[in-house]
Design a protein around this motif. Structure first.
Motif, short mmCIF file in Angstrom:
data_model
loop_
_atom_site.label_atom_id
_atom_site.label_comp_id
_atom_site.label_asym_id
_atom_site.label_seq_id
_atom_site.Cartn_x
_atom_site.Cartn_y
_atom_site.Cartn_z
N MET A 151 17.64 58.26 40.62
CA MET A 151 18.74 57.36 40.93
C MET A 151 19.04 56.56 39.66
SD MET A 151 19.24 54.58 44.05
CE MET A 151 17.51 54.38 44.27
N PHE A 152 20.32 56.18 39.53
CA PHE A 152 20.78 55.45 38.36
C PHE A 152 21.62 54.26 38.82
CE2 PHE A 152 19.54 59.53 36.98
CZ PHE A 152 19.00 59.34 35.72
N ALA A 153 21.75 53.26 37.96
CA ALA A 153 22.48 52.05 38.31
C ALA A 153 23.38 51.61 37.15
CB ALA A 153 21.52 50.93 38.66
N ARG A 154 24.49 51.03 37.52
CA ARG A 154 25.37 50.38 36.54
C ARG A 154 25.46 48.91 36.95
NH1 ARG A 154 29.65 53.39 36.96
NH2 ARG A 154 29.09 54.70 35.19
N VAL A 155 25.21 48.03 36.00
CA VAL A 155 25.25 46.59 36.26
C VAL A 155 26.36 45.99 35.41
CG1 VAL A 155 23.96 44.43 36.16
CG2 VAL A 155 22.77 46.56 36.73
N SER A 156 27.32 45.37 36.08
CA SER A 156 28.44 44.71 35.40
C SER A 156 28.30 43.21 35.60
CB SER A 156 29.78 45.17 35.96
OG SER A 156 29.89 46.58 35.85
N THR A 157 28.49 42.46 34.53
CA THR A 157 28.37 41.01 34.57
C THR A 157 29.75 40.39 34.36
OG1 THR A 157 26.18 41.19 33.57
CG2 THR A 157 27.18 39.02 33.58
N TYR A 158 30.06 39.40 35.19
CA TYR A 158 31.37 38.75 35.15
C TYR A 158 31.20 37.25 35.10
CZ TYR A 158 32.60 43.15 37.52
OH TYR A 158 32.75 44.46 37.88
N THR A 159 32.25 36.59 34.65
CA THR A 159 32.37 35.16 34.86
C THR A 159 33.64 34.95 35.67
OG1 THR A 159 32.39 32.98 33.81
CG2 THR A 159 33.59 34.71 32.68
N THR A 160 33.56 34.08 36.64
CA THR A 160 34.70 33.84 37.53
C THR A 160 35.25 32.45 37.28
OG1 THR A 160 33.27 33.00 39.29
CG2 THR A 160 33.76 35.34 39.33
N SER A 161 36.49 32.25 37.68
CA SER A 161 37.06 30.91 37.57
C SER A 161 36.46 30.04 38.67
CB SER A 161 38.58 30.98 37.69
OG SER A 161 38.96 31.50 38.93
N PRO A 162 36.41 28.74 38.46
CA PRO A 162 35.79 27.85 39.45
C PRO A 162 36.41 27.94 40.85
CG PRO A 162 36.18 26.68 37.41
CD PRO A 162 36.84 28.02 37.27
N ASP A 163 37.69 28.29 40.92
CA ASP A 163 38.35 28.36 42.23
C ASP A 163 38.30 29.75 42.85
OD1 ASP A 163 39.99 29.31 40.19
OD2 ASP A 163 41.83 28.82 41.25
N ASN A 164 37.60 30.68 42.21
CA ASN A 164 37.53 32.06 42.71
C ASN A 164 36.07 32.43 42.96
OD1 ASN A 164 37.64 34.77 43.23
ND2 ASN A 164 38.55 35.34 41.30
N PRO A 165 35.71 32.76 44.18
CA PRO A 165 34.32 33.12 44.45
C PRO A 165 33.92 34.49 43.91
CG PRO A 165 35.63 33.40 46.43
CD PRO A 165 36.54 32.80 45.38
N GLY A 166 34.88 35.33 43.51
CA GLY A 166 34.55 36.66 42.98
C GLY A 166 34.20 37.67 44.04
N THR A 167 34.53 37.38 45.29
CA THR A 167 34.25 38.30 46.38
C THR A 167 35.15 39.53 46.27
OG1 THR A 167 33.71 36.41 47.78
CG2 THR A 167 34.08 38.52 48.88
N PRO A 168 34.57 40.73 46.29
CA PRO A 168 35.40 41.93 46.17
C PRO A 168 36.20 42.18 47.46
CG PRO A 168 33.14 42.55 46.63
CD PRO A 168 33.15 41.05 46.42
N THR A 169 37.33 42.80 47.30
CA THR A 169 38.12 43.16 48.47
C THR A 169 37.54 44.42 49.11
OG1 THR A 169 39.63 44.58 47.23
CG2 THR A 169 40.22 42.23 47.38
N GLU A 170 37.89 44.64 50.36
CA GLU A 170 37.45 45.87 51.04
C GLU A 170 38.03 47.09 50.32
OE1 GLU A 170 35.22 46.48 53.49
OE2 GLU A 170 34.74 44.36 53.27
N GLU A 171 39.24 46.96 49.77
CA GLU A 171 39.83 48.06 49.03
C GLU A 171 39.00 48.42 47.80
OE1 GLU A 171 43.80 49.25 46.45
OE2 GLU A 171 43.74 47.31 47.44
N THR A 172 38.56 47.40 47.07
CA THR A 172 37.73 47.64 45.88
C THR A 172 36.42 48.31 46.28
OG1 THR A 172 38.69 45.77 44.69
CG2 THR A 172 36.53 46.52 43.96
N ILE A 173 35.79 47.80 47.31
CA ILE A 173 34.52 48.39 47.77
C ILE A 173 34.73 49.84 48.17
CG2 ILE A 173 32.79 48.31 49.62
CD1 ILE A 173 33.13 45.21 49.53
N GLY A 174 35.79 50.11 48.91
CA GLY A 174 36.09 51.48 49.33
C GLY A 174 36.32 52.42 48.15
N ARG A 175 37.06 51.95 47.15
CA ARG A 175 37.33 52.78 45.97
C ARG A 175 36.04 53.16 45.25
NH1 ARG A 175 41.65 49.99 42.31
NH2 ARG A 175 41.42 51.92 41.13
#
Length: 94
Positions: free
Chosen positions: A1-25
């Protein structure tokens, strides 16, 4: 098994929660076994995607980059880094 880890910084007013569309893609990409989205302190977040084989991981790079870039733009996040790993052990409590 392999993994990809992406690191982000979000704006204070954005929780960074992915949309269902993004998860599905992401889950529709060949060889994707699952994903985690993690929110840390100081507006930092991570996404971890799991891949069945190294070939699946490699084959997902381009579409994953596209999904990551689109999501970052839409949610006003900055991608800080992307790293790939081989998963050496995995276990969950029953």
């Amino acid at each position: 098994m392999f993994a990809r880890v992406s690191t982000y910084t979000t704006s204070p007013d954005n929780p960074g929660t992915p949309t269902e569309e993004t998860i599905g893609r992401v889950l529709e990409l060949p060889g994707c076994l699952g994903l985690y989205y993690l929110k840390g302190k100081d507006s930092q977040s991570l996404s971890i995607t799991l891949w069945d084989t190294e070939d699946d991981l490699a084959g997902s790079r381009e579409p994953a980059n596209e999904i990551r870039s689109e999501t970052a733009r839409e949610q006003h996040m900055q991608v800080l880094g992307v790293e790939e790993f081989e998963v050496l052990a995995s276990r969950f409590q029953d």
